[in-house]
Design an enzyme around this catalytic site. Sequence first.
Site, PDB file in Angstrom:
ATOM      1  N   ASP A  23       0.829  -1.211   0.000  1.00 49.63           N
ATOM      2  CA  ASP A  23       0.000   0.000   0.000  1.00 49.63           C
ATOM      3  C   ASP A  23       0.868   1.268   0.000  1.00 49.63           C
ATOM      4  OD1 ASP A  23      -2.284   1.494   0.037  1.00 49.63           O
ATOM      5  OD2 ASP A  23      -2.705   1.214   2.163  1.00 49.63           O
ATOM      6  N   ASN A  71     -10.667  -3.106  -6.484  1.00 49.26           N
ATOM      7  CA  ASN A  71      -9.895  -2.146  -7.290  1.00 49.26           C
ATOM      8  C   ASN A  71     -10.564  -1.816  -8.629  1.00 49.26           C
ATOM      9  OD1 ASN A  71      -6.584  -3.268  -6.187  1.00 49.26           O
ATOM     10  ND2 ASN A  71      -7.892  -1.641  -5.396  1.00 49.26           N
ATOM     11  N   ARG A 197      -5.458  -2.102   8.182  1.00 48.49           N
ATOM     12  CA  ARG A 197      -6.644  -2.868   7.783  1.00 48.49           C
ATOM     13  C   ARG A 197      -6.193  -4.048   6.950  1.00 48.49           C
ATOM     14  NH1 ARG A 197      -8.053   2.196   6.518  1.00 48.49           N
ATOM     15  NH2 ARG A 197      -7.301   1.981   4.383  1.00 48.49           N
ATOM     16  N   GLU A 210       0.464 -13.296  12.224  1.00 48.54           N
ATOM     17  CA  GLU A 210       0.857 -12.080  12.940  1.00 48.54           C
ATOM     18  C   GLU A 210       0.685 -10.905  11.985  1.00 48.54           C
ATOM     19  OE1 GLU A 210       1.618 -11.754  16.069  1.00 48.54           O
ATOM     20  OE2 GLU A 210       1.555 -13.898  16.488  1.00 48.54           O
TER      21      GLU A 210
HETATM   22  C1  FPP Z   1      -2.021   0.170  -3.310  1.00 48.18           C
HETATM   23  O1  FPP Z   1      -1.569   1.496  -3.437  1.00 48.18           O
HETATM   24  C2  FPP Z   1      -1.502  -0.627  -4.391  1.00 48.18           C
HETATM   25  C3  FPP Z   1      -2.237  -1.218  -5.348  1.00 48.18           C
HETATM   26  C4  FPP Z   1      -3.704  -1.117  -5.433  1.00 48.18           C
HETATM   27  C5  FPP Z   1      -1.625  -1.961  -6.415  1.00 48.18           C
HETATM   28  C6  FPP Z   1      -0.387  -2.716  -6.050  1.00 48.18           C
HETATM   29  C7  FPP Z   1       0.359  -2.954  -7.266  1.00 48.18           C
HETATM   30  C8  FPP Z   1       1.694  -2.879  -7.388  1.00 48.18           C
HETATM   31  C9  FPP Z   1       2.623  -2.646  -6.276  1.00 48.18           C
HETATM   32  C10 FPP Z   1       2.290  -3.085  -8.695  1.00 48.18           C
HETATM   33  C11 FPP Z   1       2.783  -4.471  -8.849  1.00 48.18           C
HETATM   34  C12 FPP Z   1       1.681  -5.353  -9.180  1.00 48.18           C
HETATM   35  C13 FPP Z   1       1.808  -6.438  -9.946  1.00 48.18           C
HETATM   36  C14 FPP Z   1       0.604  -7.212 -10.208  1.00 48.18           C
HETATM   37  C15 FPP Z   1       3.069  -6.897 -10.529  1.00 48.18           C
HETATM   38  P1  FPP Z   1      -2.633   2.663  -3.588  1.00 48.18           P
HETATM   39  O2  FPP Z   1      -2.756   2.977  -5.035  1.00 48.18           O
HETATM   40  O3  FPP Z   1      -3.902   2.306  -2.911  1.00 48.18           O
HETATM   41  O4  FPP Z   1      -1.878   3.801  -2.836  1.00 48.18           O
HETATM   42  P2  FPP Z   1      -2.529   4.992  -1.988  1.00 48.18           P
HETATM   43  O5  FPP Z   1      -3.324   4.346  -0.879  1.00 48.18           O
HETATM   44  O6  FPP Z   1      -1.334   5.728  -1.488  1.00 48.18           O
HETATM   45  O7  FPP Z   1      -3.372   5.788  -2.938  1.00 48.18           O
END
Ligand code: FPP
Length: 252
Positions: A23, A71, A197, A210
Amino acid sequence: MPTTTGHAATPPAAPLHAAIIMDGNGRWAKKRALPRILGHRAGVQALRRTVEAAPDCGVGVLTVYGFSTENWRRPETEVSELMGLLKTFVDNDLEQLAREGVKVRILGRREGLKPDIVKIIERAESRTAENSRFLLQVAFNYGGQADIVDAARRFAEAVERGEARAADLDEGVLERGLSTAGVPHPDLIVRTSGERRLSNFLLWECAYAELIFQDVLWPDYGPEHLKAAVAEFNKRERRYGGTTVDDVYAAG
Ligand code: FPP
């Protein structure tokens, strides 16, 4: 130690199973006045670093949350960028992962994904199917509740076909219908960015995990953070519903 799954009371044999909610990509980009996609791209680099560092941190299975069933609610452009990142990751990294003995498994629903994405997933899984040095599981179009519903539906269908009776349903049966079936539950679940969360991640499998929350934004994540998470995990006493770790192990 009563358990029907055989997972919950398993002592933490090294190597560990670590699961990560990656995240903070958006906030990382915002802090730099960059578009969100650049945060996600930097997130892929962080994933690469983390997979590479995992064996040295005592981790043998890494499960990451790449795209949740929720998402889809993001703007269409961001959704298609996240889909594209899975493709880029497989295109750029699959051969090296395969050579390094990494087995790739994608968790979650295939229905709802475009055929080209399903093909990419199948390619990643079949190319690495024989590997066993390290397991990388990417949860993609995954939701913990949806996964439990799918497992329940599989069982209900078996009942409809006359192959099972309602009374046969127990934790083990349900477990075998999950997309995570066959892999021990995570020992630790990490969430980065300071949020606390689970956001529908591994809801069944988290029973005895954990939970470790780290303040770092995912694109900044690296070996030192994974090492710190494992060190924090090692400090925790896991009781699996018993009284002390020794009691639990004594009960088998
Ligand atoms: C959460 O950050 C992240 C995601 C929803 C996507 C995670 C994906 C990657 C790390 C890329 C790699 C993935 C693959 C499948 C190779 P957010 O966008 O919710 O961040 P924010 O809460 O700061 O807005």
